[in-house]
Design a protein around this motif. Structure first.
Motif, short mmCIF file in Angstrom:
data_model
loop_
_atom_site.label_atom_id
_atom_site.label_comp_id
_atom_site.label_asym_id
_atom_site.label_seq_id
_atom_site.Cartn_x
_atom_site.Cartn_y
_atom_site.Cartn_z
N ASP A 158 0.83 -1.20 0.00
CA ASP A 158 0.00 0.00 0.00
C ASP A 158 0.86 1.25 0.00
OD1 ASP A 158 0.99 -0.07 2.56
OD2 ASP A 158 -0.95 -0.36 3.54
N ARG A 159 2.13 1.11 -0.34
CA ARG A 159 3.05 2.25 -0.47
C ARG A 159 3.63 2.22 -1.88
NH1 ARG A 159 7.45 2.05 2.11
NH2 ARG A 159 7.66 4.29 2.56
N PHE A 160 3.22 3.19 -2.68
CA PHE A 160 3.64 3.19 -4.08
C PHE A 160 3.68 4.61 -4.64
CE2 PHE A 160 -0.89 2.34 -3.62
CZ PHE A 160 -1.49 3.29 -4.44
N MET A 161 4.32 4.77 -5.77
CA MET A 161 4.38 6.05 -6.48
C MET A 161 3.45 5.99 -7.69
SD MET A 161 6.66 7.54 -4.59
CE MET A 161 6.82 9.06 -5.53
N LYS A 221 6.24 0.43 -7.05
CA LYS A 221 6.37 0.17 -5.62
C LYS A 221 7.41 1.12 -5.02
CE LYS A 221 5.44 -4.82 -5.95
NZ LYS A 221 5.98 -6.16 -5.63
N GLN A 222 7.08 1.71 -3.86
CA GLN A 222 8.02 2.67 -3.25
C GLN A 222 9.36 2.04 -2.91
OE1 GLN A 222 6.99 5.40 -0.11
NE2 GLN A 222 4.87 5.55 -0.83
N ASP A 223 9.33 0.82 -2.40
CA ASP A 223 10.60 0.21 -1.97
C ASP A 223 11.46 -0.23 -3.15
OD1 ASP A 223 9.08 -1.89 -2.84
OD2 ASP A 223 9.28 -3.10 -1.02
N ASN A 261 4.17 16.26 -12.56
CA ASN A 261 4.41 15.97 -11.16
C ASN A 261 4.40 14.46 -10.91
OD1 ASN A 261 4.42 18.71 -10.68
ND2 ASN A 261 2.27 18.79 -10.07
N ILE A 262 4.86 14.08 -9.71
CA ILE A 262 4.77 12.68 -9.28
C ILE A 262 4.03 12.65 -7.94
CG2 ILE A 262 6.84 11.94 -10.51
CD1 ILE A 262 8.38 12.10 -7.91
N TYR A 263 3.48 11.47 -7.60
CA TYR A 263 2.59 11.38 -6.43
C TYR A 263 2.99 10.18 -5.60
CZ TYR A 263 0.29 14.32 -9.81
OH TYR A 263 0.05 15.29 -10.74
N GLU A 264 3.15 10.43 -4.30
CA GLU A 264 3.56 9.38 -3.36
C GLU A 264 2.34 8.94 -2.56
OE1 GLU A 264 7.41 9.42 -0.92
OE2 GLU A 264 5.85 10.04 0.50
N CYS A 265 2.06 7.65 -2.57
CA CYS A 265 0.91 7.10 -1.86
C CYS A 265 1.36 6.22 -0.71
CB CYS A 265 0.04 6.27 -2.81
SG CYS A 265 -0.56 7.23 -4.22
#
Length: 300
Positions: free
Chosen positions: A230-233, A246-248, A276-280
């Protein structure tokens, strides 16, 4: 020949072919991302609607080798398939709007004039992307479709509230076969290879109509199920789709900005969504702004 000469030559070709009761006018219209396009409005006596053909796209085809005669025949084919039975009053009725409205993604900063008097739904954490209601139209019996943005005055005529519109647009968008696929799957289908990439994904609607995946109320759950996190860009690859990483496993922000700029450089101006980019993180979104993107918008 230049675009103006091409435009005049095409009109002359059409005048020599179409009935005498047909009239043509040149218009300039603003499309997505405030891109201005020149069109020829063709008014036919036996039709309540006036088709518009855009010179910019046709001229591009001419530059790539199509002859003036081939382009004329293409326009005539479009006119021959024009919708005869579409009733504007029926299309803009409350029932029709609720049945056919969907959400598409548009950039708010770069569409100030285009989105004037349009009820848009902002996305928490996304500073420059909004969900914009579009009315999908079936234009003929062979499956040709189109869409028109829903303005405030349409809601007044139909007796609809903004809340009713948004609820219907959400439900219709959710029913549009939104998919999230591994980038490897897509590349494999394109080039008939086996790709095993597990860090990059693409979110889009399966019908390729530009319906926004972000309109889905369970969008985050869909991404979590597909990616396992549940952590992604989120990277905007066009007004039609989003890239998810995936953020990692994501590179640093500057490399992500470079990736977005690279993808956008291959898009037509009206298809660019954002720089832009978006961090979730879980269901929270944070926007990281790209100065280069702001400069690019100014150029456009």
């Amino acid at each position: 020949m230049n675009k103006e000469d091409f435009q005049e030559a095409l009109i002359e070709e059409l005048r020599n072919t179409l009935p005498e009761n047909c009239s043509m006018d040149i218009i300039s219209t603003t499309k997505n991302n405030d891109v201005s396009k020149t069109g020829i409005v063709i008014r036919l006596e036996d039709s309540a609607l006036s088709p518009t053909v855009y010179v910019d796209d046709l001229y591009r085809n001419y530059q790539h080798g199509e002859t003036l005669g081939e382009i004329r025949d293409y326009v005539l084919q479009i006119l021959g398939e024009r919708p005869q039975a579409l009733d504007p009053k029926k299309i803009l009725s409350k029932e029709s709007i609720l049945e056919n409205v969907v959400f598409k993604m548009r950039n708010t900063e770069n569409n100030r004039s285009y989105l004037e008097n349009v009820p848009v739904k902002m996305i928490d954490g996304m500073d420059d992307i909004a969900l914009v209601p579009y009315l999908q139209l079936n234009l003929d019996s062979i499956g040709n479709t189109g869409s028109v943005v829903v303005h405030d005055d349409m809601l007044k005529v139909a007796g609809l509230s903004k809340e009713e519109l948004f609820e219907a647009a959400t439900e219709n968008s959710e029913n549009s076969h939104i998919t999230i696929k591994r980038m490897g799957e897509i590349i494999g289908m394109m080039f008939d290879t086996e790709e095993t990439d597990e860090c990059m994904f693409v979110a889009m609607d399966g019908e390729m109509k530009g319906i926004s995946p972000l309109a889905c109320r369970d969008f985050f759950e869909m991404v979590k199920t597909k990616t396992g996190t549940d952590r992604f860009m989120i990277l905007p690859s066009s007004v039609h789709e989003l890239i998810i990483i995936k953020q990692d496993m994501a590179p640093d922000r500057e490399m992500l900005f470079d990736l977005v700029r690279s993808v956008n450089s291959t898009m037509r101006e009206e298809e660019v969504l954002s720089y832009n980019i978006y961090e979730c993180d879980k269901e929270n979104i944070k926007t990281y702004s790209a100065e280069a993107g702001i400069e690019r918008y100014a150029e456009m």
